[in-house]
Scaffold this motif. Structure first.
Motif, PDB file in Angstrom:
ATOM      1  N   ASN A 387       0.738  -1.331  -0.025  1.00  0.00           N
ATOM      2  CA  ASN A 387      -0.003  -0.109   0.078  1.00  0.00           C
ATOM      3  C   ASN A 387       0.988   1.236  -0.020  1.00  0.00           C
ATOM      4  O   ASN A 387       0.988   2.075  -0.724  1.00  0.00           O
ATOM      5  N   LEU A 388       1.511   1.519   0.966  1.00  0.00           N
ATOM      6  CA  LEU A 388       2.222   2.699   1.251  1.00  0.00           C
ATOM      7  C   LEU A 388       3.576   2.968  -0.057  1.00  0.00           C
ATOM      8  O   LEU A 388       3.421   4.157  -0.571  1.00  0.00           O
ATOM      9  N   ASN A 389       4.017   2.246  -0.183  1.00  0.00           N
ATOM     10  CA  ASN A 389       5.272   2.262  -1.299  1.00  0.00           C
ATOM     11  C   ASN A 389       4.363   2.951  -2.653  1.00  0.00           C
ATOM     12  O   ASN A 389       4.781   3.850  -3.276  1.00  0.00           O
ATOM     13  N   GLN A 390       3.197   2.314  -3.023  1.00  0.00           N
ATOM     14  CA  GLN A 390       2.527   2.680  -4.330  1.00  0.00           C
ATOM     15  C   GLN A 390       2.108   4.148  -3.973  1.00  0.00           C
ATOM     16  O   GLN A 390       2.193   4.912  -5.081  1.00  0.00           O
ATOM     17  N   VAL A 391       1.589   4.345  -2.948  1.00  0.00           N
ATOM     18  CA  VAL A 391       1.071   5.807  -2.792  1.00  0.00           C
ATOM     19  C   VAL A 391       2.018   6.813  -2.724  1.00  0.00           C
ATOM     20  O   VAL A 391       1.884   7.988  -3.618  1.00  0.00           O
ATOM     21  N   TRP A 392       3.176   6.754  -1.971  1.00  0.00           N
ATOM     22  CA  TRP A 392       4.102   7.747  -1.996  1.00  0.00           C
ATOM     23  C   TRP A 392       4.600   7.744  -3.461  1.00  0.00           C
ATOM     24  O   TRP A 392       4.970   8.974  -4.033  1.00  0.00           O
ATOM     25  N   SER A 393       4.926   6.836  -4.246  1.00  0.00           N
ATOM     26  CA  SER A 393       5.722   6.853  -5.480  1.00  0.00           C
ATOM     27  C   SER A 393       4.785   7.526  -6.481  1.00  0.00           C
ATOM     28  O   SER A 393       5.346   7.970  -7.468  1.00  0.00           O
ATOM     29  N   LEU A 394       3.425   7.186  -6.429  1.00  0.00           N
ATOM     30  CA  LEU A 394       2.518   7.739  -7.433  1.00  0.00           C
ATOM     31  C   LEU A 394       1.975   9.305  -7.112  1.00  0.00           C
ATOM     32  O   LEU A 394       2.085   9.999  -8.053  1.00  0.00           O
ATOM     33  N   VAL A 395       2.024   9.422  -5.921  1.00  0.00           N
ATOM     34  CA  VAL A 395       1.457  10.762  -5.542  1.00  0.00           C
ATOM     35  C   VAL A 395       2.426  11.696  -5.153  1.00  0.00           C
ATOM     36  O   VAL A 395       2.216  12.889  -5.637  1.00  0.00           O
ATOM     37  N   ILE A 439      12.918   0.275  -1.856  1.00  0.00           N
ATOM     38  CA  ILE A 439      13.876   1.139  -2.667  1.00  0.00           C
ATOM     39  C   ILE A 439      13.567   0.606  -4.140  1.00  0.00           C
ATOM     40  O   ILE A 439      13.580   1.479  -5.073  1.00  0.00           O
ATOM     41  N   VAL A 440      13.312  -0.672  -4.529  1.00  0.00           N
ATOM     42  CA  VAL A 440      13.418  -1.329  -5.835  1.00  0.00           C
ATOM     43  C   VAL A 440      12.007  -0.795  -6.400  1.00  0.00           C
ATOM     44  O   VAL A 440      12.006  -0.350  -7.721  1.00  0.00           O
ATOM     45  N   ASN A 441      11.001  -0.678  -5.552  1.00  0.00           N
ATOM     46  CA  ASN A 441       9.417   0.052  -6.162  1.00  0.00           C
ATOM     47  C   ASN A 441       9.959   1.312  -6.694  1.00  0.00           C
ATOM     48  O   ASN A 441       9.400   1.851  -7.637  1.00  0.00           O
ATOM     49  N   THR A 442      10.828   2.200  -5.898  1.00  0.00           N
ATOM     50  CA  THR A 442      10.866   3.681  -6.219  1.00  0.00           C
ATOM     51  C   THR A 442      11.846   3.513  -7.505  1.00  0.00           C
ATOM     52  O   THR A 442      11.375   4.174  -8.422  1.00  0.00           O
ATOM     53  N   LYS A 445       9.807   2.547 -10.781  1.00  0.00           N
ATOM     54  CA  LYS A 445       8.933   3.319 -11.206  1.00  0.00           C
ATOM     55  C   LYS A 445       9.558   4.728 -12.113  1.00  0.00           C
ATOM     56  O   LYS A 445       8.672   5.733 -12.118  1.00  0.00           O
ATOM     57  N   GLY A 446      10.861   4.514 -12.064  1.00  0.00           N
ATOM     58  CA  GLY A 446      11.365   5.634 -12.847  1.00  0.00           C
ATOM     59  C   GLY A 446      11.856   6.710 -11.989  1.00  0.00           C
ATOM     60  O   GLY A 446      12.161   7.767 -12.644  1.00  0.00           O
ATOM     61  N   ILE A 447      11.751   6.682 -10.752  1.00  0.00           N
ATOM     62  CA  ILE A 447      12.328   7.671  -9.942  1.00  0.00           C
ATOM     63  C   ILE A 447      13.615   7.271  -9.425  1.00  0.00           C
ATOM     64  O   ILE A 447      14.211   6.486  -8.790  1.00  0.00           O
ATOM     65  N   ARG A 448      14.791   7.980  -9.907  1.00  0.00           N
ATOM     66  CA  ARG A 448      16.121   7.527  -9.972  1.00  0.00           C
ATOM     67  C   ARG A 448      17.015   8.525  -9.816  1.00  0.00           C
ATOM     68  O   ARG A 448      18.046   8.467  -9.994  1.00  0.00           O
ATOM     69  N   GLY A 449      16.573   9.563  -8.739  1.00  0.00           N
ATOM     70  CA  GLY A 449      17.571  10.538  -8.259  1.00  0.00           C
ATOM     71  C   GLY A 449      18.445  10.061  -7.155  1.00  0.00           C
ATOM     72  O   GLY A 449      18.579  10.753  -6.147  1.00  0.00           O
ATOM     73  N   PHE A 450      18.931   8.967  -7.355  1.00  0.00           N
ATOM     74  CA  PHE A 450      19.902   8.394  -6.312  1.00  0.00           C
ATOM     75  C   PHE A 450      20.807   7.540  -6.667  1.00  0.00           C
ATOM     76  O   PHE A 450      20.741   7.276  -7.853  1.00  0.00           O
ATOM     77  N   ASP A 451      21.760   7.266  -5.987  1.00  0.00           N
ATOM     78  CA  ASP A 451      22.877   6.400  -6.233  1.00  0.00           C
ATOM     79  C   ASP A 451      22.449   4.944  -6.573  1.00  0.00           C
ATOM     80  O   ASP A 451      22.354   4.182  -5.349  1.00  0.00           O
ATOM     81  N   GLU A 452      22.089   4.253  -7.937  1.00  0.00           N
ATOM     82  CA  GLU A 452      21.725   3.001  -7.913  1.00  0.00           C
ATOM     83  C   GLU A 452      22.588   1.887  -7.422  1.00  0.00           C
ATOM     84  O   GLU A 452      22.318   0.914  -6.961  1.00  0.00           O
ATOM     85  N   GLU A 453      23.896   2.197  -7.840  1.00  0.00           N
ATOM     86  CA  GLU A 453      25.069   1.362  -7.446  1.00  0.00           C
ATOM     87  C   GLU A 453      25.148   1.259  -6.017  1.00  0.00           C
ATOM     88  O   GLU A 453      25.201   0.032  -5.583  1.00  0.00           O
ATOM     89  N   LYS A 454      25.239   2.168  -5.147  1.00  0.00           N
ATOM     90  CA  LYS A 454      25.150   2.346  -3.704  1.00  0.00           C
ATOM     91  C   LYS A 454      23.951   1.507  -3.247  1.00  0.00           C
ATOM     92  O   LYS A 454      24.086   0.706  -2.426  1.00  0.00           O
ATOM     93  N   ALA A 455      22.856   1.895  -3.974  1.00  0.00           N
ATOM     94  CA  ALA A 455      21.640   1.168  -3.348  1.00  0.00           C
ATOM     95  C   ALA A 455      21.593  -0.338  -3.623  1.00  0.00           C
ATOM     96  O   ALA A 455      21.137  -1.112  -2.634  1.00  0.00           O
TER      97      ALA A 455
END
Length: 683
Positions: A387-395, A439-442, A445-455
């Motif tokens: 639930n929460l992951n989807q709401v935050w990433s969409l809204v 993190i993977v959900n984010t 969804k194309g939200i990629r303003g973070f260091d993916e290799e570190k993640a």
């Protein structure tokens, strides 16, 4: 004759003009009446009811004001010390209030304020006997709660209390009666969710319009923290006093303790001529100076206008709620929807100050750029993938991105990816590492303003390195990971069988990130591990069943024992299934429902699930379907994968109409755990 005709025509024209004027006046009058009587159009914040579900609720489900992820969650409290800790905070059915405290984050507290008149009392009193202390009776008919606002009448003192908030500050307006004994209490020891030990505390007079202080607490086995605060007033107080234990002290400039005991202060005001006292407060987990910086930064712009601060909070909530516009439905549906969306953003917490300073798990002061992101903390991400992951990433994709950056900031400073950074510590509440699906959900969804290799590195490490006590307190990582990696499941004599399923799901999520980053070997490895759920599926019963190392199934096996009850239920399950049972956890293969259906067989899958729903009416919080707790929240949607999508439509609607209510008592028939039930309704 002609003259008479002309005169008659003139008379007719005059009458017509008079009639037209009368008609115009009537039309204008009706229009004005219509405009004046037409109710103001509702804004989205008007559909939010923070009192919804506040009976039999949680510390984090509070009726008072806050801003999204606010550090300050300023709200009334009224439960007694002997209350079960998950029920601490506010209970709607208790018709009294013990004070307004500033922190309602998971298992953390701060200080409580209370305006009083008459005889000075320093004990709180109880719900059964308010007169034993400074607690005041209230009438719920005189109480109003809205997004960014709370107000009530303290009947014992005839004081109107109004509250609003900024991210790190509280703004209160007290309207006293004419009296020569008006005061405001500051109490540092009161009922809280996690009973804590006070290590030290102090309250100091800065001037006759300002005080400052701190309280240092140890809570549980993992959390030690200091809440620093500053409070200022729009008018001078006449004197300051305080108490230690049961000893009252008058005419003080400072009061402090270095042991666990009751401590507080009281400020006396002259309200004979002007009965209104305004108070602004702010907190910091770093220092008093930082609390003052938060106060000045967030409050100075209001110039002591309570209405301006209230309107600011309302505008912020309207903007966020306005990310989703709904059509159709009933008034009740809109209340449920927007209150649910409000809850999705009101319980979890910003822990960094306006300039980005925060205290890490090792009690070191760190700093981030506040223009980039804040540092966040909360209970676990357990179940948030429903639930929460989807709401935050969409809204609010920007907020999801900042949460990921915050998790990686804490990983950099503390060495492990936090699963539940309550107080920014390694609380290790709940199981598995479900910050991974967040993190993977984010990312997906194309939200990629973070260091993916570190993640990816952080996620892989926590799925490959067995959990251990952290050097700065608490526990980091997965407790049963080593044996899970060794034999492919968590055996019955080591831990819950449900951990096998949750670890397998996290493995699948890591695999998806690996695939996106072209890490083929990692993808294959974690995909293979994600099939470990098959190792604990018993083909003879067609249930997920505890199994000992080496193969024998657990003999004492019940499908439905210990996971729910009718009415309000958090469902704490048994030792074999975390807060659940075999019936509920046997559906927990969200990453491979096709494989689960093949194992269970589609007819058994559908008939068992449908029978479970029928046995779980009316509220769906039973030993079968339990929407009120995380392990089984996905149940209605399972029919989409088993060839009967119309049953998903039917049972989702049944849950929306029956599990969710619109008043304080029946708002949620289960655990509205930091926005998860609210997000369930929204999604």
């Amino acid at each position: 004759m002609i003259f008479n005709q002309i005169k008659q025509n003139q008379m007719i024209k005059k009458i017509k003009r008079i009639l037209m004027a009368i008609i115009l006046l009537v039309f204008v009058g009706i229009t004005l009446i219509s405009c004046n009587s037409k109710p103001n159009k509702k804004e989205l914040a008007d559909y939010v009811n923070p009192l919804l579900g506040t009976s039999s609720s949680r510390w984090m489900l509070f009726p008072g004001p806050c801003l999204p992820f606010g550090m300050v969650k300023l709200s009334p409290d009224n439960t007694d010390e002997e209350e079960y800790k998950l029920g601490a905070g506010y209970e709607y059915k208790i018709n009294s209030i013990s004070g307004f405290s500033h922190v309602h984050s998971w298992m953390m507290a701060s200080f409580s304020t209370m305006p009083t008149t008459g005889e000075l009392k320093i004990a709180v009193g109880t719900a059964a006997n308010p007169d034993a202390g400074y607690r005041s009776r209230i009438n719920n008919k005189n109480t109003k709660a809205a997004a960014g606002y709370y107000a009530t009448i303290l009947d014992d003192y005839n004081i109107k209390a109004e509250l609003t908030a900024t991210t790190r500050g509280g703004f209160q307006r007290y309207t006293f009666p004419k009296t020569d004994s008006a005061r405001i209490l500051f109490d540092l020891k009161f009922t809280e969710e996690e009973p804590s030990t006070i290590v030290g505390a102090s309250i100091k007079k800065v001037s006759n319009t300002e005080i400052e202080g701190y309280v240092m607490r140890e809570a549980g086995e993992w959390n030690e923290y200091v809440v620093h605060f500053v409070a200022r007033f729009n008018r001078p107080f006449t004197t300051m006093g305080g108490w230690k234990g049961t000893t009252i002290l008058h005419e003080l400039n400072e009061i402090s303790i270095t042991e666990d005991m009751d401590i507080g202060a009281f400020l006396n005001f002259d309200v004979q001529e002007d009965q209104e006292v305004l108070m602004q407060t702010a907190i910091s987990y770093v220092s008093v100076e930082q609390a003052r910086l938060n106060l000045v930064t967030e409050m100075d712009g209001f110039d002591w206008s309570f209405e301006s601060a209230h309107n600011n909070a309302r505008e912020i909530w309207n903007e966020l709620l306005g990310k989703i516009k709904v059509e159709g439905g009933t008034e009740s549906d809109r209340i449920k929807f927007y209150t649910g969306l409000y809850r999705a953003y009101s319980s979890k917490t910003i822990f960094s100050d306006v300039n980005g300073k925060y205290v890490d798990a090792c009690e070191n002061i760190q700093q981030v750029d506040p223009d980039d992101f804040s540092v966040y903390g909360a209970d676990a991400f357990w179940g948030s993938f429903w639930n929460l992951n989807q709401v935050w990433s969409l809204v609010s994709p920007d907020k999801s991105e900042k949460w990921v950056r915050s998790l990686l900031e804490l990983y950099d400073k503390d060495g492990w990816l936090h699963d539940a950074p309550g107080g920014l510590e390694y609380s290790s509440i709940m199981v598995a590492a479900h910050q991974i699906p967040f993190i993977v959900n984010t990312w997906q969804k194309g939200i990629r303003g973070f260091d993916e290799e570190k993640a990816f590195k952080a996620m892989k490490e926590i799925q490959m390195n067995p959990g251990q006590p952290h050097e700065c307190g608490g526990y980091a990582g997965n407790r049963n990971l080593q044996i899970y990696m060794d034999i492919g499941y968590v055996p019955a004599n080591v831990g819950p069988v449900s951990n096998t399923l949750e670890y397998a799901y996290d493995d699948w999520c890591v695999a998806q990130m690996a695939k996106s980053l072209n890490k083929e070997d990692d993808y294959k490895y974690f995909m293979q591990r994600s099939q470990n759920y098959r190792n604990v599926f018993d083909p003879s019963t067609k249930y997920i069943r505890p199994k000992y190392a080496g193969g024998p199934w657990l003999e004492d096996f019940s499908m439905v024992k210990g996971a729910g009850d009718s009415g309000h239920s958090f469902g704490f399950g048994s030792k074999d299934y975390v807060e659940s049972n075999a019936w509920q956890f046997s559906w927990f293969v969200p990453h491979d429902l096709k494989g689960l259906i093949e194992l269970m067989e589609v007819d058994e899958f559908n008939s068992r699930l449908e029978e479970g729903f029928k046995n779980s009416r009316p509220y769906f919080t039973s030993d079968f379907v339990n929407i009120g707790n995380q392990p089984n929240m996905e149940a209605p949607w399972l029919f989409n994968y088993s060839g009967k999508p119309w049953l998903t439509q039917y049972w989702v609607r049944e849950v929306l109409d029956n599990y969710f209510g619109t008043d304080p008592v029946d708002g949620y028939h289960g655990d509205e755990d930091q926005g998860q039930m609210g997000s369930w309704f929204v999604m």
